[in-house]
Design a protein around this motif. Structure first.
Motif, PDB file in Angstrom:
ATOM      1  N   GLY A 136       0.799  -1.224   0.000  1.00 57.55           N
ATOM      2  CA  GLY A 136       0.000   0.000   0.000  1.00 57.55           C
ATOM      3  C   GLY A 136       0.823   1.261   0.000  1.00 57.55           C
ATOM      4  N   TYR A 137       0.151   2.353   0.257  1.00 57.52           N
ATOM      5  CA  TYR A 137       0.733   3.689   0.166  1.00 57.52           C
ATOM      6  C   TYR A 137       1.804   3.948   1.230  1.00 57.52           C
ATOM      7  N   ALA A 149      -0.447   8.263   4.674  1.00 56.90           N
ATOM      8  CA  ALA A 149      -1.409   7.164   4.677  1.00 56.90           C
ATOM      9  C   ALA A 149      -0.821   5.947   5.383  1.00 56.90           C
ATOM     10  N   ASN A 183       4.593   3.419  -4.098  1.00 53.53           N
ATOM     11  CA  ASN A 183       3.555   4.129  -4.846  1.00 53.53           C
ATOM     12  C   ASN A 183       2.764   3.124  -5.686  1.00 53.53           C
ATOM     13  N   SER A 184       1.698   3.573  -6.287  1.00 52.38           N
ATOM     14  CA  SER A 184       0.777   2.665  -6.973  1.00 52.38           C
ATOM     15  C   SER A 184       1.440   1.908  -8.115  1.00 52.38           C
ATOM     16  N   LEU A 199      -3.352  -1.961  -2.153  1.00 50.83           N
ATOM     17  CA  LEU A 199      -3.952  -0.627  -2.145  1.00 50.83           C
ATOM     18  C   LEU A 199      -3.255   0.191  -3.225  1.00 50.83           C
ATOM     19  N   ASP A 236      -3.991   3.580  -6.441  1.00 54.85           N
ATOM     20  CA  ASP A 236      -4.882   4.565  -7.032  1.00 54.85           C
ATOM     21  C   ASP A 236      -5.763   3.888  -8.077  1.00 54.85           C
ATOM     22  N   ASP A 237      -6.846   4.577  -8.455  1.00 56.76           N
ATOM     23  CA  ASP A 237      -7.848   3.963  -9.321  1.00 56.76           C
ATOM     24  C   ASP A 237      -7.322   3.531 -10.690  1.00 56.76           C
ATOM     25  N   THR A 294      -8.417   6.384  -4.206  1.00 59.60           N
ATOM     26  CA  THR A 294      -7.628   5.286  -3.671  1.00 59.60           C
ATOM     27  C   THR A 294      -8.508   4.049  -3.663  1.00 59.60           C
ATOM     28  N   PHE A 350      -8.876  11.648   3.298  1.00 57.75           N
ATOM     29  CA  PHE A 350      -9.482  10.868   2.219  1.00 57.75           C
ATOM     30  C   PHE A 350     -10.997  11.017   2.320  1.00 57.75           C
TER      31      PHE A 350
END
Length: 340
Positions: free
Chosen positions: A30-31, A35, A61-62, A82, A84-85, A255, A291
């Motif tokens: 995850g982040y 976060a 990072n993503s 986890l 980003d979209d 997220t 968030f």
């Protein structure tokens, strides 16, 4: 007992009531940054205690998380991811995510659901401009209002933007493309705007949240592109920084979370996803991390910079299907033409 203490107490109660009796380890990718701090301090200890399990949290990072899922597709290390979209949509399409169980999606905003319920939005952020309010005031500069302010000569050598393989950098190029007659299906105007307008002002294309913060704190950078939660976290330290929703629009970043697809998906992975989407944890992520919640029943008393209420309705949405189709090529071009 204050509101934060109440939120944490209720999380403990929730987790105890829905305990998954399992021994072993859960690995979550995850982040990093603020976060990660919230998840490690406010959420993981309660989950571990309630479920008799050790959680190993791997921060990145993503794009890092997605790359690891791709590299380990034959033997996945992560149990939960986890991201980003945009990267999450790619992960779902590549088969890296399993259907979420035990979550009532009717309690979430429609936009939070990914295809086949294989991932869910976790929180909503906005991408925009951040600036050092103290420096701007000392110089008599008006606060920035537009993406075009990144080109203003007075900011030469004082602008910081994440690179294109980072979501915030990518969305900057998309917005510049849209403003100059292009968009996701024609990114050329975005590259042109960066190379011939913005680049001359850029101190660094910085992917690290810690380094981004350092560049602002040391005064080397005074204007940049970042997300609401990151800027809110920096402002909460007392540093004179503010976030701007540009006049041309602020792209939404959601997220997201998913249980990683394996031959046997861990019940603890499903329990972790369910917990992260509970109203109690959604409140913590909103109040502590900025968030905006994806649950309809979570109210935020002090939304600060987050895209909550009317701000959320005004966010720019992008075509992730087109972006993901071309993203690898765009990243290579960025390396070749911008950060050469």
């Amino acid at each position: 007992m204050d509101s934060k203490a109440i939120a944490i107490f209720t999380v403990s109660s929730l987790l105890a009531a829905s305990s998954v009796q399992a021994e072993g380890q859960l690995i979550v990718g995850g982040y990093g940054g603020s976060a990660e701090k919230i998840i490690r301090e406010k959420i993981l200890p309660k989950f571990e205690a309630a479920n008799n399990i050790k959680v190993t949290y791997v921060a990145g990072n993503s794009t890092d998380i997605l790359a690891k899922l791709q590299a380990q597709k034959e033997n996945q290390e992560f149990d939960v991811a986890l991201m980003d979209d945009g990267p999450m949509a790619r992960a779902v399409s590549l088969g890296f995510c399993a259907p979420i169980t035990g979550v009532d999606f009717s309690q979430l905003y429609h936009s939070a659901a990914f295809p086949e319920g294989k991932a869910s939005g976790l929180g909503l952020l906005a991408t925009g401009l951040m600036y050092n309010t103290e420096v701007f005031k000392e110089n008599g500069w008006a606060p920035p209002t537009s993406w075009n302010d990144l080109k203003d000569p007075k900011f030469a050598g004082k602008v910081v933007i994440p690179p294109m393989n980072n979501g915030y950098g990518l969305l900057t190029v998309v917005m510049l493309a849209r403003m100059n007659g292009g968009g996701e299906k024609d990114i050329e105007p975005g590259f042109k705007a960066i190379k011939h307008g913005v680049d001359q002002n850029v101190l660094a294309y910085e992917p690290s949240p810690a380094k981004m913060t350092e560049l602002f704190q040391t005064g080397q950078a005074v204007l940049g592109v970042w997300g609401t939660s990151r800027v809110q976290a920096l402002a909460s330290t007392g540093f004179p920084v503010d976030f701007v929703y540009p006049a041309e629009g602020a792209p939404a970043v959601m997220t997201a979370i998913c249980p990683v697809a394996k031959e046997t998906v861990s019940p603890a992975a499903q329990a972790f996803v369910k917990m992260m989407l509970s109203d109690e944890v959604q409140a913590i992520l909103a109040n502590e991390g900025g968030f905006a919640p994806v649950r309809k029943d979570v109210k935020v008393e002090a939304p600060g910079m987050m895209p909550y209420g009317e701000r959320a309705n005004q966010l720019v949405t992008v075509d992730w299907e087109t972006i993901n189709e071309h993203r690898d090529d765009w990243n290579k071009r960025w390396t070749r033409e911008v950060e050469r």
